[in-house]
Design a protein around this motif. Structure first.
Motif, PDB file in Angstrom:
ATOM      1  N   GLY A 177       0.060   9.361   4.143  1.00 16.98           N
ATOM      2  CA  GLY A 177       0.005   7.940   3.806  1.00 16.98           C
ATOM      3  C   GLY A 177      -0.335   7.720   2.344  1.00 16.98           C
ATOM      4  N   GLY A 178      -1.294   8.491   1.825  1.00 20.59           N
ATOM      5  CA  GLY A 178      -1.659   8.381   0.418  1.00 20.59           C
ATOM      6  C   GLY A 178      -0.511   8.749  -0.508  1.00 20.59           C
ATOM      7  N   LEU A 179       0.233   9.791  -0.157  1.00 18.14           N
ATOM      8  CA  LEU A 179       1.387  10.194  -0.972  1.00 18.14           C
ATOM      9  C   LEU A 179       2.487   9.138  -0.938  1.00 18.14           C
ATOM     10  CD1 LEU A 179       1.530  13.994  -0.074  1.00 18.14           C
ATOM     11  CD2 LEU A 179       0.830  12.967  -2.265  1.00 18.14           C
ATOM     12  N   ILE A 180       2.679   8.543   0.218  1.00 18.08           N
ATOM     13  CA  ILE A 180       3.683   7.476   0.333  1.00 18.08           C
ATOM     14  C   ILE A 180       3.249   6.269  -0.495  1.00 18.08           C
ATOM     15  CG2 ILE A 180       4.754   5.836   1.930  1.00 18.08           C
ATOM     16  CD1 ILE A 180       4.706   8.123   4.031  1.00 18.08           C
ATOM     17  N   LEU A 181       1.968   5.929  -0.448  1.00 18.91           N
ATOM     18  CA  LEU A 181       1.462   4.818  -1.268  1.00 18.91           C
ATOM     19  C   LEU A 181       1.642   5.103  -2.750  1.00 18.91           C
ATOM     20  CD1 LEU A 181      -1.764   3.883   0.696  1.00 18.91           C
ATOM     21  CD2 LEU A 181       0.185   2.380   0.261  1.00 18.91           C
ATOM     22  N   PHE A 182       1.411   6.337  -3.158  1.00 19.51           N
ATOM     23  CA  PHE A 182       1.627   6.727  -4.549  1.00 19.51           C
ATOM     24  C   PHE A 182       3.098   6.538  -4.937  1.00 19.51           C
ATOM     25  CE2 PHE A 182       2.748   9.998  -7.688  1.00 19.51           C
ATOM     26  CZ  PHE A 182       1.895   9.646  -8.722  1.00 19.51           C
ATOM     27  N   SER A 183       4.004   6.921  -4.042  1.00 25.71           N
ATOM     28  CA  SER A 183       5.439   6.777  -4.346  1.00 25.71           C
ATOM     29  C   SER A 183       5.841   5.304  -4.452  1.00 25.71           C
ATOM     30  CB  SER A 183       6.288   7.510  -3.317  1.00 25.71           C
ATOM     31  OG  SER A 183       6.166   6.925  -2.045  1.00 25.71           O
ATOM     32  N   TYR A 184       5.152   4.441  -3.711  1.00 20.96           N
ATOM     33  CA  TYR A 184       5.406   2.994  -3.844  1.00 20.96           C
ATOM     34  C   TYR A 184       5.180   2.549  -5.292  1.00 20.96           C
ATOM     35  CZ  TYR A 184       3.047  -1.498  -4.426  1.00 20.96           C
ATOM     36  OH  TYR A 184       2.591  -2.684  -4.930  1.00 20.96           O
ATOM     37  N   GLY A 185       4.100   3.019  -5.895  1.00 22.52           N
ATOM     38  CA  GLY A 185       3.810   2.651  -7.284  1.00 22.52           C
ATOM     39  C   GLY A 185       4.890   3.107  -8.246  1.00 22.52           C
ATOM     40  N   ILE A 186       5.486   4.245  -7.978  1.00 25.05           N
ATOM     41  CA  ILE A 186       6.566   4.763  -8.825  1.00 25.05           C
ATOM     42  C   ILE A 186       7.828   3.926  -8.639  1.00 25.05           C
ATOM     43  CG2 ILE A 186       8.101   6.733  -9.195  1.00 25.05           C
ATOM     44  CD1 ILE A 186       5.640   8.507  -8.488  1.00 25.05           C
ATOM     45  N   VAL A 187       8.159   3.614  -7.398  1.00 21.83           N
ATOM     46  CA  VAL A 187       9.373   2.833  -7.115  1.00 21.83           C
ATOM     47  C   VAL A 187       9.319   1.474  -7.807  1.00 21.83           C
ATOM     48  CG1 VAL A 187      10.622   1.632  -5.263  1.00 21.83           C
ATOM     49  CG2 VAL A 187       9.976   4.033  -4.992  1.00 21.83           C
ATOM     50  N   MET A 188       8.150   0.856  -7.857  1.00 19.74           N
ATOM     51  CA  MET A 188       8.051  -0.466  -8.488  1.00 19.74           C
ATOM     52  C   MET A 188       8.399  -0.427  -9.975  1.00 19.74           C
ATOM     53  SD  MET A 188       7.476  -2.800  -6.297  1.00 19.74           S
ATOM     54  CE  MET A 188       6.677  -4.171  -7.102  1.00 19.74           C
ATOM     55  N   THR A 189       8.266   0.732 -10.623  1.00 22.42           N
ATOM     56  CA  THR A 189       8.616   0.816 -12.047  1.00 22.42           C
ATOM     57  C   THR A 189      10.124   0.745 -12.275  1.00 22.42           C
ATOM     58  OG1 THR A 189       8.757   3.234 -12.137  1.00 22.42           O
ATOM     59  CG2 THR A 189       6.586   2.243 -12.493  1.00 22.42           C
ATOM     60  N   LEU A 190      10.907   0.820 -11.220  1.00 20.02           N
ATOM     61  CA  LEU A 190      12.366   0.739 -11.353  1.00 20.02           C
ATOM     62  C   LEU A 190      12.853  -0.691 -11.561  1.00 20.02           C
ATOM     63  CD1 LEU A 190      13.310   3.215  -8.466  1.00 20.02           C
ATOM     64  CD2 LEU A 190      13.136   3.712 -10.923  1.00 20.02           C
ATOM     65  N   GLN A 191      11.970  -1.669 -11.373  1.00 13.25           N
ATOM     66  CA  GLN A 191      12.360  -3.062 -11.567  1.00 13.25           C
ATOM     67  C   GLN A 191      12.569  -3.345 -13.061  1.00 13.25           C
ATOM     68  OE1 GLN A 191      13.415  -4.926  -9.390  1.00 13.25           O
ATOM     69  NE2 GLN A 191      12.248  -4.794  -7.506  1.00 13.25           N
ATOM     70  N   PRO A 192      13.566  -4.174 -13.402  1.00 13.06           N
ATOM     71  CA  PRO A 192      13.890  -4.418 -14.803  1.00 13.06           C
ATOM     72  C   PRO A 192      12.982  -5.432 -15.510  1.00 13.06           C
ATOM     73  CG  PRO A 192      15.417  -5.610 -13.396  1.00 13.06           C
ATOM     74  CD  PRO A 192      14.545  -4.785 -12.489  1.00 13.06           C
ATOM     75  N   ALA A 193      12.206  -6.197 -14.764  1.00 16.55           N
ATOM     76  CA  ALA A 193      11.396  -7.263 -15.375  1.00 16.55           C
ATOM     77  C   ALA A 193      10.011  -6.738 -15.764  1.00 16.55           C
ATOM     78  CB  ALA A 193      11.267  -8.436 -14.407  1.00 16.55           C
ATOM     79  N   ASP A 194       9.213  -7.625 -16.357  1.00 18.92           N
ATOM     80  CA  ASP A 194       7.855  -7.293 -16.768  1.00 18.92           C
ATOM     81  C   ASP A 194       6.941  -7.127 -15.556  1.00 18.92           C
ATOM     82  OD1 ASP A 194       8.543  -7.469 -19.481  1.00 18.92           O
ATOM     83  OD2 ASP A 194       8.178  -9.637 -19.480  1.00 18.92           O
ATOM     84  N   PHE A 195       5.858  -6.367 -15.751  1.00 18.23           N
ATOM     85  CA  PHE A 195       4.920  -6.022 -14.687  1.00 18.23           C
ATOM     86  C   PHE A 195       4.443  -7.246 -13.910  1.00 18.23           C
ATOM     87  CE2 PHE A 195       0.638  -5.333 -13.080  1.00 18.23           C
ATOM     88  CZ  PHE A 195       0.776  -4.151 -12.370  1.00 18.23           C
ATOM     89  N   GLY A 196       3.915  -8.247 -14.603  1.00 17.61           N
ATOM     90  CA  GLY A 196       3.350  -9.415 -13.932  1.00 17.61           C
ATOM     91  C   GLY A 196       4.368 -10.149 -13.077  1.00 17.61           C
ATOM     92  N   LYS A 197       5.551 -10.332 -13.613  1.00 22.35           N
ATOM     93  CA  LYS A 197       6.611 -11.020 -12.882  1.00 22.35           C
ATOM     94  C   LYS A 197       7.035 -10.213 -11.663  1.00 22.35           C
ATOM     95  CE  LYS A 197      11.140 -13.107 -13.736  1.00 22.35           C
ATOM     96  NZ  LYS A 197      12.173 -13.308 -14.749  1.00 22.35           N
ATOM     97  N   VAL A 198       7.161  -8.905 -11.835  1.00 18.82           N
ATOM     98  CA  VAL A 198       7.570  -8.041 -10.726  1.00 18.82           C
ATOM     99  C   VAL A 198       6.531  -8.088  -9.610  1.00 18.82           C
ATOM    100  CG1 VAL A 198       7.863  -5.612 -10.049  1.00 18.82           C
ATOM    101  CG2 VAL A 198       9.056  -6.506 -12.054  1.00 18.82           C
ATOM    102  N   TYR A 199       5.260  -7.936  -9.958  1.00 20.34           N
ATOM    103  CA  TYR A 199       4.237  -7.885  -8.918  1.00 20.34           C
ATOM    104  C   TYR A 199       3.982  -9.243  -8.280  1.00 20.34           C
ATOM    105  CZ  TYR A 199       3.230  -2.980  -9.085  1.00 20.34           C
ATOM    106  OH  TYR A 199       3.344  -1.624  -8.946  1.00 20.34           O
ATOM    107  N   ALA A 200       4.141 -10.317  -9.014  1.00 24.95           N
ATOM    108  CA  ALA A 200       4.015 -11.649  -8.421  1.00 24.95           C
ATOM    109  C   ALA A 200       5.138 -11.874  -7.411  1.00 24.95           C
ATOM    110  CB  ALA A 200       4.047 -12.720  -9.510  1.00 24.95           C
ATOM    111  N   THR A 201       6.345 -11.496  -7.791  1.00 25.58           N
ATOM    112  CA  THR A 201       7.483 -11.630  -6.885  1.00 25.58           C
ATOM    113  C   THR A 201       7.314 -10.725  -5.679  1.00 25.58           C
ATOM    114  OG1 THR A 201       8.904 -12.141  -8.762  1.00 25.58           O
ATOM    115  CG2 THR A 201       9.993 -11.476  -6.726  1.00 25.58           C
ATOM    116  N   TYR A 202       6.875  -9.503  -5.934  1.00 22.30           N
ATOM    117  CA  TYR A 202       6.690  -8.541  -4.847  1.00 22.30           C
ATOM    118  C   TYR A 202       5.685  -9.051  -3.813  1.00 22.30           C
ATOM    119  CZ  TYR A 202       5.199  -4.563  -2.189  1.00 22.30           C
ATOM    120  OH  TYR A 202       4.860  -3.744  -1.149  1.00 22.30           O
ATOM    121  N   GLY A 203       4.699  -9.819  -4.245  1.00 27.14           N
ATOM    122  CA  GLY A 203       3.735 -10.370  -3.301  1.00 27.14           C
ATOM    123  C   GLY A 203       4.407 -11.156  -2.186  1.00 27.14           C
ATOM    124  N   GLY A 204       5.414 -11.936  -2.549  1.00 30.64           N
ATOM    125  CA  GLY A 204       6.156 -12.693  -1.540  1.00 30.64           C
ATOM    126  C   GLY A 204       6.975 -11.796  -0.630  1.00 30.64           C
TER     127      GLY A 204
END
Length: 109
Positions: A41-68
């Motif tokens: 589970g911890g390794l999968i959670l770590f990979s989630y953080g890596i996958v989110m870096t594939l988004q083209p927008a800025d960090f704040g916008k990506v994570y705000a959108t991801y919340g929804g």
């Protein structure tokens, strides 16, 4: 259109990783399952953080959108995995959240 499809795919894949990894850690700690489940589970959670870096927008916008996306994905996970049928307020809230996400992330500037 290709960018919209790919970003949505990345968001939902990231949600699967975060919720799935968190679920395994939950099973390990809450339901006293094996430590290997927590490690996976911890390794999968770590990979989630890596996958989110594939988004083209800025960090704040990506994570705000991801919340929804996370809200909607969690309700879907609860339905498929925990067999908890969403009630009307959960469905209405999910639709509202998705509309907000679409406006926030995809509305032309």
């Amino acid at each position: 259109m290709v960018e919209v499809t790919s970003t949505i795919g990345i968001f939902f894949f990231a949600a699967l990783l975060e919720i799935g990894g968190g679920y395994l850690v939950w099973k390990w700690l809450h339901d006293h399952k094996g430590k290997i489940l927590g490690l996976i589970g911890g390794l999968i959670l770590f990979s989630y953080g890596i996958v989110m870096t594939l988004q083209p927008a800025d960090f704040g916008k990506v994570y705000a959108t991801y919340g929804g996306i996370f809200v909607v994905s969690s309700i879907i996970w609860g339905f498929w995995i925990d067999k908890k049928k969403p009630d009307k307020p959960e469905i209405v809230g999910s639709v509202i959240v998705l509309i907000g996400v679409a406006v926030m992330f995809y509305f032309p500037r």
